[in-house]
Design an enzyme around this catalytic site. Structure first.
Site, short mmCIF file in Angstrom:
data_model
loop_
_atom_site.label_atom_id
_atom_site.label_comp_id
_atom_site.label_asym_id
_atom_site.label_seq_id
_atom_site.Cartn_x
_atom_site.Cartn_y
_atom_site.Cartn_z
N TYR A 141 0.84 -1.20 0.00
CA TYR A 141 0.00 0.00 0.00
C TYR A 141 0.88 1.25 0.00
CZ TYR A 141 -3.87 -3.13 1.07
OH TYR A 141 -4.81 -4.13 1.01
N ASN A 164 -12.43 0.45 -5.41
CA ASN A 164 -12.09 0.41 -6.83
C ASN A 164 -13.32 -0.02 -7.63
OD1 ASN A 164 -11.01 -0.06 -9.37
ND2 ASN A 164 -9.75 -1.80 -8.74
N CYS A 172 -6.31 -4.13 -8.18
CA CYS A 172 -6.10 -3.87 -6.75
C CYS A 172 -5.76 -5.15 -5.99
CB CYS A 172 -7.32 -3.19 -6.14
SG CYS A 172 -8.89 -4.01 -6.44
N HIS A 173 -6.01 -6.32 -6.61
CA HIS A 173 -5.65 -7.58 -5.95
C HIS A 173 -4.13 -7.73 -5.81
CE1 HIS A 173 -5.76 -8.54 -10.29
NE2 HIS A 173 -4.77 -9.37 -10.02
N GLU A 199 -2.02 -15.54 -11.64
CA GLU A 199 -0.95 -14.76 -12.24
C GLU A 199 0.42 -15.38 -11.93
OE1 GLU A 199 -1.36 -10.65 -11.30
OE2 GLU A 199 -3.36 -10.48 -12.21
#
Length: 205
Positions: A141, A164, A172-173, A199
């Protein structure tokens, strides 16, 4: 390629469903062309649950997880964008195709336009900065706060990520706590873990 997302059926036979969906899409497209419709949405099944995806003429406005409440998302769109909201149409075909490719591991970044009118100020700066966190990586963050221009605003970054309007498309993940723990996610902890693992496999596989 195996399809990863599917739309909700209408309950009839497969052939009837296709005919009805095509007819409905034509009607919605006609309404858009005539200027009678501002926002269209569709709900699809994905590896992270049912997603509502909504778009206007300028791009994708909203991606909402089931746990966030699809009705609440539609009410917000009606109140803040336009009361002329309808399910269906072909406007969403490009983003749904890109989501399909993403969940299949064949896409790392989204090319469709995003309309951020639902978020303003520093929160908008934060969500606009999210694509700088590369696929398969994470950032804290505090790091995202620095990219957004306010290095000391880590807490505000957390709030912006939670609100978001287009998660997954604006990732945002990929934002995690400084110690490496995942942190909270609007779609739930399981959804965040699924996206990060997808990912990770895409990078290492």
């Amino acid at each position: 390629m195996t399809t990863q997302i599917t739309e909700r059926g209408t309950g009839g036979g497969a052939g009837d469903d296709r005919v009805l969906r095509d007819l409905h899409a034509r009607l919605v497209d006609s309404a858009q062309t005539a200027g009678l419709l501002d926002v269209t949405y569709r709900v699809v099944d994905t590896p992270v649950g049912r997603l509502l995806v909504a778009a206007g003429e300028r791009g994708v406005l909203r991606v909402a997880f089931d746990v966030q409440g699809h009705e609440a998302a539609l009410e917000e769109l009606a109140a803040r964008v336009s009361p002329r909201v309808l399910e269906g149409g072909r406007r969403l075909d490009p983003v749904l195709r890109e989501l399909d490719e993403y969940f299949a591991g064949a896409r790392r970044a989204f090319d469709v336009a995003v309309d951020l009118r639902l978020v303003a100020g520093f929160r908008r700066q934060v969500v606009a900065a999210l694509p700088t966190v590369a696929y398969g990586t994470t950032a804290s963050y505090t790091e995202v706060a620095g990219v957004a221009g306010s290095p000391r605003a880590a807490r505000a970054v957390g709030t912006a990520c939670a609100r978001n309007p287009v998660p997954v498309l604006l990732p945002c993940h990929r934002v995690v706590c400084a110690g490496g723990s995942p942190g909270r996610y609007a779609g739930g902890a399981a959804a965040k873990g699924t996206l990060l693992e997808l990912e990770r496999r895409g990078v290492t596989g």
